[in-house]
Design a protein around this motif. Structure first.
Motif: not given
Ligand code: ZN
Length: 491
Positions: A87-101
């Motif tokens: 779930r975190i990785a997907k959000k990071a991919r969609l938002e173009q962020l680092e997962p920890m962001e």
């Protein structure tokens, strides 16, 4: 000295049990926290408030509580059965962020709304991603004990093997045959010996961004494992309370019990406690139904289903009006009713000091305190406590109207009851909303302004009196002139 005898409903035994901690007066309490990939909603509020009530009450009656609530920031896949993208990785991919962001952003927002709801911070808030080494050690232990197997770089828990020696389904009362008949075919099925087996370690696909080295592959831990590992790390191999929402009972908590037992060969948790869910106008809350309301929207009144903004204390009070194990249905009517009841309690509290003391009381108020404790000792029945507080408000209003009399001692007792139960244990914050509030500094400043305005009026200085009134109105205050002077309220 623990003076109260608390009973709690243990989901594991399906009975109410007298709460006896393993190492009194110390209590270890672990609660499954949020997966930080989206904003907190009403479900999070109920969960946060329920375990805050437990935390506050345990401390109030004299226990020293270590309250651990985790942050899930890796391994929680899209589908509860354990498939799909992280779930975190997907959000990071969609938002173009680092997962920890993503993790930091939603953790901050979660803390903000939990603070708005006046929940106390846990003693420790561990992140799953900060405990990969410990989780790898857990997997090694489960492998060594023979309850897991490696397959193509992933490691799975061997549910059928475990079930021969222990009881898989002890918490949710499901049995394996039933699960085999109902579980669907899943991704990675061919790697598993049985479709009821769950991942302890998953080999990462090449495009998977959250990955760590391990003896089996570059990959990531299964979601259930973090809670077993971190609860034992911070609370020991036997601890008192494990809490969470009822939706986590299966598979998450069932898998936790299996992992714990596979490592330690005995039950690790003494009392399992689950809060029930919130429905919205009788329906389950779901993004697809358009009734998914985040707490931020609720506090701002920013959702088409909301008639207005609701103060976080109204939301907290609304949640506590029901026992934590019963369902709660959210609606504007229900929240407006909660707001009204809470206002009535605040008003009564503000009037206590104005009640004229009599030599003797004409009513008995001595039993209220013990009745409130009895309700809390009966599996945290906050609904009954609130009913007693509403009766107490009626007593104060009657005394104020001169219909009954109260001695000074009893007036003090009623004030204590509000302080202990409403503001202390139920955790309601007495926010500044009207002239009947008890935030002294703010109240005094307002009294002073209205006093100056009154003096201006007496001197027929209409310009000053109008200026004060208009500026206060512009700033969001509602000023009402009455025969005993002006009253104010925040609009
Ligand atoms: Zn958990």
């Amino acid at each position: 000295m623990i003076e109260q005898k608390l009973s709690v409903y243990n989901t594991l035994t399906r009975k109410k049990e007298i709460f006896e901690p393993i190492h009194a007066p110390h209590v270890g309490m672990y609660v499954c926290g949020p997966t930080v990939y989206s904003d907190a909603h009403l479900g999070h509020a109920r969960h946060g408030v329920t375990f805050d009530l437990l935390f506050r009450y345990l401390q109030h009656i004299g226990y020293k509580v270590r309250y651990v609530r985790n942050i899930t920031d890796v391994g929680h896949l899209e589908n509860e059965e354990g498939s799909g993208e992280d779930r975190i990785a997907k959000k990071a991919r969609l938002e173009q962020l680092e997962p920890m962001e993503v993790v930091q952003y939603y953790s901050n927002r979660y803390h903000k709304v939990m603070n708005d709801l006046n929940t106390l911070s846990p003693s420790i808030e561990p992140h799953a991603s900060g405990h990969i080494i410990e989780q790898i050690e857990s997997i090694k232990e489960i492998l060594k004990n023979g309850y897991a197997y490696e397959s193509n770089g992933s490691v799975y828990f061997d549910v059928e093997k475990y079930n021969k020696d222990f009881d898989y389904g002890i918490l949710s009362h499901r049995n394996i045959e039933e699960m085999l008949n109902t579980s669907r075919e899943l991704d990675g099925q061919e790697e598993k010996r049985s479709r009821v087996d769950f991942a302890l370690w998953k080999k990462a696909a090449p495009e998977h961004i959250m990955r760590w080295p391990s003896p089996w592959s570059d990959g990531f831990p299964g979601w259930h494992l973090e809670c077993s590992t971190m609860s034992i790390k911070y609370l020991g191999k036997e601890f008192d309370i494990h809490g969470g929402g009822l939706d986590l009972m299966f598979p998450h908590h069932e898998c936790e019990i299996a992992q714990n037992t596979a490592m330690e060969k005995h039950q690790v948790v003494k009392y399992w406690m689950h809060n029930n869910m919130i429905t919205i106008s009788g329906q389950k809350m779901a993004r697809s139904l358009g009734n998914f309301i985040t707490l931020e929207q609720l506090f701002a009144g920013d959702h088409e289903l909301l008639e207005k903004a609701y103060n976080p204390m109204t939301v907290r009070f609304f949640i506590l009006q029901a026992h934590y194990r019963s369902t709660v249905d959210f609606s504007n009517e229900a929240l407006l009713a909660a707001e009204k009841s809470l206002d009535r309690l605040f008003d009564a509290y503000a009037r206590i000091d104005k009640v004229p003391a009599s030599p003797a009381s004409s009513v008995d108020v001595k039993s209220i305190r013990s009745k409130c404790y009895d309700a809390l000792n009966d599996d945290l029945n906050s609904a009954i406590v609130i009913a007693h507080l509403c009766d107490t408000a009626t007593t104060i209003n009657s005394a104020n109207a001169g219909n009954i009399t109260l001695s000074q001692e009893d007036i003090n007792e009623l004030k204590d009851i509000f302080d202990i139960f409403l503001f202390g244990i139920l955790g309601i914050r007495n926010d500044v909303t009207s002239s009947n509030n008890n935030n002294e500094a703010f109240g005094k400043a307002m009294d002073l302004l209205l006093d100056i305005r009154q003096k201006a009026k007496d001197n027929k200085d209409w310009a000053t009196s109008d200026q004060i009134r208009n500026e206060l109105t512009k700033a969001g205050f509602d000023i009402k002139d009455g025969k005993d002077g002006a009253e104010w309220k925040l609009k």
